[in-house]
Write a protein that holds these residues in place. Structure first.
Motif, PDB file in Angstrom:
ATOM      1  N   UNK A 150      -6.288 -63.404  31.905  1.00  0.00           N
ATOM      2  CA  UNK A 150      -5.442 -62.401  31.263  1.00  0.00           C
ATOM      3  C   UNK A 150      -6.207 -61.091  31.194  1.00  0.00           C
ATOM      4  N   UNK A 151      -5.505 -59.995  31.508  1.00  0.00           N
ATOM      5  CA  UNK A 151      -6.100 -58.654  31.457  1.00  0.00           C
ATOM      6  C   UNK A 151      -5.263 -57.780  30.530  1.00  0.00           C
ATOM      7  N   UNK A 152      -5.915 -57.150  29.596  1.00  0.00           N
ATOM      8  CA  UNK A 152      -5.276 -56.184  28.710  1.00  0.00           C
ATOM      9  C   UNK A 152      -5.664 -54.804  29.206  1.00  0.00           C
TER      10      UNK A 152
ATOM     11  N   UNK B 204     -11.620 -40.600  27.197  1.00  0.00           N
ATOM     12  CA  UNK B 204     -12.493 -39.507  27.622  1.00  0.00           C
ATOM     13  C   UNK B 204     -13.216 -39.824  28.923  1.00  0.00           C
ATOM     14  N   UNK B 205     -13.191 -38.877  29.843  1.00  0.00           N
ATOM     15  CA  UNK B 205     -13.867 -39.054  31.119  1.00  0.00           C
ATOM     16  C   UNK B 205     -13.140 -40.002  32.055  1.00  0.00           C
ATOM     17  N   UNK B 206     -11.867 -40.265  31.804  1.00  0.00           N
ATOM     18  CA  UNK B 206     -11.043 -41.164  32.615  1.00  0.00           C
ATOM     19  C   UNK B 206     -11.567 -42.598  32.651  1.00  0.00           C
ATOM     20  N   UNK B 207     -12.312 -43.012  31.637  1.00  0.00           N
ATOM     21  CA  UNK B 207     -12.744 -44.409  31.548  1.00  0.00           C
ATOM     22  C   UNK B 207     -11.568 -45.249  31.077  1.00  0.00           C
ATOM     23  N   UNK B 208     -11.315 -46.344  31.775  1.00  0.00           N
ATOM     24  CA  UNK B 208     -10.211 -47.228  31.417  1.00  0.00           C
ATOM     25  C   UNK B 208     -10.743 -48.650  31.272  1.00  0.00           C
ATOM     26  N   UNK B 209     -10.634 -49.186  30.062  1.00  0.00           N
ATOM     27  CA  UNK B 209     -11.097 -50.549  29.802  1.00  0.00           C
ATOM     28  C   UNK B 209     -10.021 -51.544  30.208  1.00  0.00           C
ATOM     29  N   UNK B 210     -10.454 -52.626  30.849  1.00  0.00           N
ATOM     30  CA  UNK B 210      -9.586 -53.741  31.216  1.00  0.00           C
ATOM     31  C   UNK B 210     -10.190 -54.982  30.553  1.00  0.00           C
ATOM     32  N   UNK B 211      -9.745 -55.263  29.322  1.00  0.00           N
ATOM     33  CA  UNK B 211     -10.281 -56.407  28.586  1.00  0.00           C
ATOM     34  C   UNK B 211      -9.757 -57.687  29.211  1.00  0.00           C
ATOM     35  N   UNK B 212     -10.654 -58.648  29.432  1.00  0.00           N
ATOM     36  CA  UNK B 212     -10.330 -59.817  30.224  1.00  0.00           C
ATOM     37  C   UNK B 212     -10.736 -61.121  29.552  1.00  0.00           C
TER      38      UNK B 212
END
Length: 123
Positions: free
Chosen positions: A43-45, A51-59
């Motif tokens: 599963x990916x959230x 800021x700085x175009x960082x995108x977290x993909x919690x897995x």
């Protein structure tokens, strides 16, 4: 830049994911299930970029059993996604064991998610 962030082991992962959804629901873009035949699903959230175009993909990596007898984690996540009206996507993917390392699998999945417009392209 998108980055996979793995959370929890055992039952702790579901409680951490539930808290992430409840306390950050306004930042969540979607929840994505990656199904592989005969294995627990991943599963990916997908969070909105910060800021700085960082995108977290919690897995939760291969931590969601999909057998009819063990779908409790799947049910808990879906209830939270529905509660906050978060888009749910389900897709089948290659087996992570097809790759030499987990990081290679994650790079492959970034490409698949970009091609399906589920995460933004590289800038």
């Amino acid at each position: 830049m998108q980055k996979f962030i793995q959370i929890g082991d055992g039952y702790g992962d579901i409680f951490e994911m539930e808290a992430l959804i409840q306390y950050n629901h306004q930042r969540i873009k979607s929840g994505i299930y990656l199904h592989t035949e005969g294995r627990p699903s991943t599963f990916i959230l997908v969070m909105a970029p910060v800021r700085g175009n960082f995108q977290a993909l919690y897995t939760v990596f291969q931590g969601i059993p999909m057998t009819s007898k063990h779908k409790q984690k799947y049910k808990i996540i879906n209830e939270n996604l529905e509660k906050y009206n978060i888009q749910k996507v389900e897709m089948s993917t290659r087996d992570p064991d097809d790759f030499y390392a987990r990081e290679q699998y994650f790079q492959y999945m970034l490409g698949v998610l970009r091609l399906n417009n589920l995460i933004p392209p590289l800038t």
